[in-house]
Structure formats: C-alpha cells, structure tokens
Design a protein around this motif. Sequence first.
Motif, mmCIF file in Angstrom:
data_model
loop_
_atom_site.group_PDB
_atom_site.id
_atom_site.type_symbol
_atom_site.label_atom_id
_atom_site.label_comp_id
_atom_site.label_asym_id
_atom_site.label_seq_id
_atom_site.Cartn_x
_atom_site.Cartn_y
_atom_site.Cartn_z
ATOM 1 N N MET A 1 -17.567 25.065 1.910
ATOM 2 C CA MET A 1 -16.275 24.388 1.904
ATOM 3 C C MET A 1 -16.088 23.717 0.552
ATOM 4 O O MET A 1 -16.981 23.064 0.034
ATOM 5 N N GLY A 2 -14.928 23.866 -0.017
ATOM 6 C CA GLY A 2 -14.623 23.266 -1.304
ATOM 7 C C GLY A 2 -13.582 22.177 -1.174
ATOM 8 O O GLY A 2 -12.881 22.082 -0.171
ATOM 9 N N THR A 3 -13.513 21.362 -2.193
ATOM 10 C CA THR A 3 -12.575 20.249 -2.207
ATOM 11 C C THR A 3 -11.785 20.276 -3.497
ATOM 12 O O THR A 3 -12.349 20.522 -4.564
ATOM 13 N N ILE A 4 -10.489 20.017 -3.419
ATOM 14 C CA ILE A 4 -9.654 19.869 -4.606
ATOM 15 C C ILE A 4 -9.398 18.384 -4.779
ATOM 16 O O ILE A 4 -8.911 17.719 -3.874
ATOM 17 N N VAL A 5 -9.766 17.849 -5.960
ATOM 18 C CA VAL A 5 -9.682 16.427 -6.245
ATOM 19 C C VAL A 5 -8.730 16.203 -7.409
ATOM 20 O O VAL A 5 -8.743 16.961 -8.381
ATOM 21 N N ASN A 10 -8.540 10.545 -8.615
ATOM 22 C CA ASN A 10 -9.735 10.848 -7.818
ATOM 23 C C ASN A 10 -9.481 10.928 -6.317
ATOM 24 O O ASN A 10 -10.415 10.836 -5.534
ATOM 25 N N SER A 11 -8.243 11.093 -5.902
ATOM 26 C CA SER A 11 -7.980 11.250 -4.472
ATOM 27 C C SER A 11 -8.170 12.718 -4.073
ATOM 28 O O SER A 11 -7.987 13.624 -4.874
ATOM 29 N N THR A 12 -8.558 12.933 -2.841
ATOM 30 C CA THR A 12 -8.752 14.288 -2.332
ATOM 31 C C THR A 12 -7.391 14.890 -2.016
ATOM 32 O O THR A 12 -6.621 14.327 -1.251
ATOM 33 N N ILE A 13 -7.107 16.046 -2.621
ATOM 34 C CA ILE A 13 -5.820 16.700 -2.431
ATOM 35 C C ILE A 13 -5.883 17.673 -1.252
ATOM 36 O O ILE A 13 -5.008 17.678 -0.401
ATOM 37 N N VAL A 23 -16.173 21.685 -6.187
ATOM 38 C CA VAL A 23 -15.146 20.680 -6.416
ATOM 39 C C VAL A 23 -14.260 21.187 -7.542
ATOM 40 O O VAL A 23 -14.743 21.503 -8.628
ATOM 41 N N LEU A 24 -12.983 21.313 -7.276
ATOM 42 C CA LEU A 24 -12.018 21.717 -8.296
ATOM 43 C C LEU A 24 -11.140 20.526 -8.627
ATOM 44 O O LEU A 24 -10.788 19.745 -7.751
ATOM 45 N N TYR A 25 -10.789 20.401 -9.900
ATOM 46 C CA TYR A 25 -9.948 19.282 -10.321
ATOM 47 C C TYR A 25 -8.549 19.779 -10.639
ATOM 48 O O TYR A 25 -8.363 20.785 -11.299
ATOM 49 N N SER A 26 -7.575 19.053 -10.132
ATOM 50 C CA SER A 26 -6.173 19.363 -10.344
ATOM 51 C C SER A 26 -5.441 18.038 -10.438
ATOM 52 O O SER A 26 -6.049 17.009 -10.688
ATOM 53 N N LYS A 27 -4.136 18.058 -10.276
ATOM 54 C CA LYS A 27 -3.378 16.813 -10.217
ATOM 55 C C LYS A 27 -2.571 16.801 -8.938
ATOM 56 O O LYS A 27 -1.952 17.796 -8.582
ATOM 57 N N CYS A 28 -2.578 15.657 -8.257
ATOM 58 C CA CYS A 28 -1.795 15.546 -7.033
ATOM 59 C C CYS A 28 -0.316 15.363 -7.397
ATOM 60 O O CYS A 28 0.020 15.080 -8.544
ATOM 61 N N LYS A 29 0.536 15.536 -6.430
ATOM 62 C CA LYS A 29 1.980 15.448 -6.685
ATOM 63 C C LYS A 29 2.369 14.084 -7.218
ATOM 64 O O LYS A 29 3.215 13.966 -8.088
#
Length: 40
Positions: A1-5, A10-13, A23-29
């Motif tokens: 299972m992976g997580t997008i942060v 640093n919130s979990t998306i 763990v993948l890093y992106s930007k939340c809305k």
Amino acid sequence: MGTIVCQACNSTIDHFEDEKVTVLYSKCKCCDNHQAEEEV
C-alpha cells in the motif's frame, strides 16, 4: 500500500494499492490553490 503526501504541508492526500510500500510527494488542492494565488 502506498501513500501520497503533500510536500508543502505533509498531510496525507490519498492511499493507493501497490506491490511495495511507497510514499509519493505531490501537492494537495489546498496548497496548490494557495501557491497559485501567491504567483499572481
């Protein structure tokens, strides 16, 4: 299972199913909209 942060706050998306734990890093809305306002 992976997580997008979110790399900004640093919130979990989201979570996604994958073969490895990742763990993948992106930007939340919220942060994406905030950055767009600062660039104007």
